[in-house]
Design a protein around this motif. Sequence first.
Motif, mmCIF file in Angstrom:
data_model
loop_
_atom_site.group_PDB
_atom_site.id
_atom_site.type_symbol
_atom_site.label_atom_id
_atom_site.label_comp_id
_atom_site.label_asym_id
_atom_site.label_seq_id
_atom_site.Cartn_x
_atom_site.Cartn_y
_atom_site.Cartn_z
ATOM 1 N N ASP A 109 0.849 -1.197 0.000
ATOM 2 C CA ASP A 109 0.000 0.000 0.000
ATOM 3 C C ASP A 109 0.881 1.241 0.000
ATOM 4 O OD1 ASP A 109 -2.258 -1.536 0.083
ATOM 5 O OD2 ASP A 109 -2.434 -1.438 2.267
ATOM 6 N N GLN A 110 0.344 2.298 -0.535
ATOM 7 C CA GLN A 110 1.068 3.565 -0.539
ATOM 8 C C GLN A 110 1.026 4.167 0.862
ATOM 9 O OE1 GLN A 110 -0.667 6.061 -3.464
ATOM 10 N NE2 GLN A 110 -0.060 4.755 -5.185
ATOM 11 N N PRO A 111 2.085 4.863 1.243
ATOM 12 C CA PRO A 111 2.054 5.512 2.563
ATOM 13 C C PRO A 111 1.005 6.619 2.573
ATOM 14 C CG PRO A 111 3.983 6.205 1.323
ATOM 15 C CD PRO A 111 3.320 5.115 0.537
ATOM 16 N N PRO A 112 0.485 6.959 3.744
ATOM 17 C CA PRO A 112 -0.533 8.019 3.804
ATOM 18 C C PRO A 112 0.078 9.337 3.345
ATOM 19 C CG PRO A 112 0.191 7.405 6.006
ATOM 20 C CD PRO A 112 0.807 6.435 5.056
ATOM 21 N N PRO A 113 -0.724 10.161 2.707
ATOM 22 C CA PRO A 113 -0.193 11.452 2.227
ATOM 23 C C PRO A 113 0.211 12.349 3.395
ATOM 24 C CG PRO A 113 -2.564 11.370 1.966
ATOM 25 C CD PRO A 113 -2.124 9.997 2.403
ATOM 26 N N GLN A 114 1.229 13.165 3.167
ATOM 27 C CA GLN A 114 1.696 14.081 4.200
ATOM 28 C C GLN A 114 0.668 15.180 4.411
ATOM 29 O OE1 GLN A 114 4.449 13.862 6.040
ATOM 30 N NE2 GLN A 114 4.991 11.927 5.073
ATOM 31 N N ARG A 115 0.503 15.556 5.664
ATOM 32 C CA ARG A 115 -0.441 16.617 6.011
ATOM 33 C C ARG A 115 0.199 17.971 5.703
ATOM 34 N NH1 ARG A 115 -1.708 18.355 11.971
ATOM 35 N NH2 ARG A 115 -2.875 20.202 11.513
ATOM 36 N N VAL A 116 -0.506 18.770 4.966
ATOM 37 C CA VAL A 116 -0.008 20.088 4.593
ATOM 38 C C VAL A 116 -0.455 21.086 5.654
ATOM 39 C CG1 VAL A 116 -0.057 21.899 2.837
ATOM 40 C CG2 VAL A 116 -0.124 19.487 2.160
ATOM 41 N N ALA A 117 0.509 21.808 6.225
ATOM 42 C CA ALA A 117 0.181 22.804 7.239
ATOM 43 C C ALA A 117 -0.420 24.030 6.560
ATOM 44 C CB ALA A 117 1.426 23.190 8.020
ATOM 45 N N VAL A 118 -1.595 24.410 6.992
ATOM 46 C CA VAL A 118 -2.263 25.559 6.397
ATOM 47 C C VAL A 118 -2.266 26.764 7.331
ATOM 48 C CG1 VAL A 118 -3.729 24.214 4.874
ATOM 49 C CG2 VAL A 118 -4.503 24.692 7.177
ATOM 50 N N GLY A 119 -1.839 26.604 8.552
ATOM 51 C CA GLY A 119 -1.810 27.704 9.507
ATOM 52 C C GLY A 119 -1.459 27.183 10.880
ATOM 53 N N LEU A 120 -1.330 28.077 11.813
ATOM 54 C CA LEU A 120 -0.997 27.713 13.178
ATOM 55 C C LEU A 120 -2.219 27.843 14.061
ATOM 56 C CD1 LEU A 120 2.434 29.517 13.565
ATOM 57 C CD2 LEU A 120 2.016 27.099 13.169
ATOM 58 N N SER A 121 -2.326 26.960 15.017
ATOM 59 C CA SER A 121 -3.426 27.010 15.980
ATOM 60 C C SER A 121 -2.861 27.388 17.344
ATOM 61 C CB SER A 121 -4.128 25.656 16.049
ATOM 62 O OG SER A 121 -3.271 24.693 16.623
ATOM 63 N N PHE A 122 -3.737 27.559 18.308
ATOM 64 C CA PHE A 122 -3.297 27.885 19.667
ATOM 65 C C PHE A 122 -2.460 26.752 20.237
ATOM 66 C CE2 PHE A 122 -3.915 27.984 24.289
ATOM 67 C CZ PHE A 122 -3.482 29.275 24.547
ATOM 68 N N GLY A 123 -2.817 25.517 19.925
ATOM 69 C CA GLY A 123 -2.055 24.369 20.409
ATOM 70 C C GLY A 123 -0.657 24.309 19.830
ATOM 71 N N ASP A 124 -0.472 24.826 18.622
ATOM 72 C CA ASP A 124 0.863 24.850 18.033
ATOM 73 C C ASP A 124 1.791 25.777 18.792
ATOM 74 O OD1 ASP A 124 0.178 23.054 16.044
ATOM 75 O OD2 ASP A 124 -0.485 24.634 14.682
#
Length: 68
Positions: free
Chosen positions: A9-24
């Motif tokens: 199986d193909q590895p899961p696609p990388q998550r693209v960061a679209v912005g920062l949250s308070f938790g970041d």
Amino acid sequence: MTPNEPHTDQPPPQRVAVGLSFGDGFQFGCGFFAASLVATLVLALLALLVGLGLSLAGIGVLQGLFGS
């Protein structure tokens, strides 16, 4: 395909960061500033409540502060 062969199986696609949250902010140290700000506000509120309670009990803690 036999049961001993691994799945291709193909590895899961990388998550693209679209912005920062308070938790970041906790990763960068900003969360510690926010936590200290909240702790300071809680301590200030507690000090005000203690002062109010003492003034209602007749004990003037800050009598000389306002020139009276």
